[in-house]
Scaffold this motif. Sequence first.
Motif, short mmCIF file in Angstrom:
data_model
loop_
_atom_site.label_atom_id
_atom_site.label_comp_id
_atom_site.label_asym_id
_atom_site.label_seq_id
_atom_site.Cartn_x
_atom_site.Cartn_y
_atom_site.Cartn_z
N LEU A 1 -5.08 -4.09 -4.89
CA LEU A 1 -4.53 -4.05 -3.64
C LEU A 1 -5.73 -5.12 -2.67
O LEU A 1 -5.91 -5.81 -1.69
N VAL B 1 -4.21 6.42 -6.72
CA VAL B 1 -4.28 4.58 -6.50
C VAL B 1 -4.99 4.96 -8.19
O VAL B 1 -5.81 5.43 -8.02
N SER C 1 -5.86 0.72 6.50
CA SER C 1 -4.39 0.45 5.73
C SER C 1 -4.30 1.57 5.68
O SER C 1 -3.09 2.13 5.94
N CYS C 2 -4.95 1.92 4.20
CA CYS C 2 -4.25 2.48 3.12
C CYS C 2 -4.62 4.44 3.20
O CYS C 2 -4.11 5.43 3.61
N LYS C 3 -6.02 4.07 4.27
CA LYS C 3 -6.57 5.04 5.37
C LYS C 3 -4.53 6.34 5.97
O LYS C 3 -3.98 6.67 6.61
N THR D 1 2.21 1.69 -3.47
CA THR D 1 0.89 2.33 -4.55
C THR D 1 0.79 4.22 -4.29
O THR D 1 0.60 4.13 -4.96
N LEU D 2 0.85 3.96 -2.78
CA LEU D 2 0.60 5.43 -2.68
C LEU D 2 0.97 6.44 -2.60
O LEU D 2 0.75 7.60 -2.61
N SER E 1 -1.65 6.91 4.29
CA SER E 1 -1.74 8.00 3.37
C SER E 1 -1.61 9.31 4.20
O SER E 1 -1.56 10.40 3.61
N GLU F 1 -4.53 -0.30 -9.70
CA GLU F 1 -4.00 -1.09 -8.61
C GLU F 1 -5.09 -1.23 -7.26
O GLU F 1 -4.66 -1.45 -6.63
N LYS F 2 -5.89 -0.25 -7.29
CA LYS F 2 -6.36 -0.85 -6.44
C LYS F 2 -7.46 -1.73 -6.58
O LYS F 2 -7.94 -2.50 -5.80
N VAL G 1 1.04 -1.37 -0.14
CA VAL G 1 -0.10 -0.05 0.02
C VAL G 1 0.70 1.01 -0.40
O VAL G 1 0.61 1.66 -0.93
N LYS G 2 2.05 1.74 0.91
CA LYS G 2 3.14 2.20 0.91
C LYS G 2 3.15 2.37 -0.76
O LYS G 2 3.37 3.84 -0.89
#
Length: 57
Positions: A32, A24, A49-51, A18-19, A54, A28-29, A15-16
Amino acid sequence: MKSESTYHYQFGAVVKITLRDGEVSEEEKTFLDHLAKVLGISQEEMITSCKTISTIH
């Protein structure tokens, strides 16, 4: 067999990356979502995790 926390750590690393560019893409979504399912990470955990990641960047 790897522990659940290892999978979460690995997912967080992806995720890191990807962001990294701040955006994204749909591809990529999709990736994931697929990775989370393979690693047994719930949709809620994935969103958290994404929030979290980010807000760090």
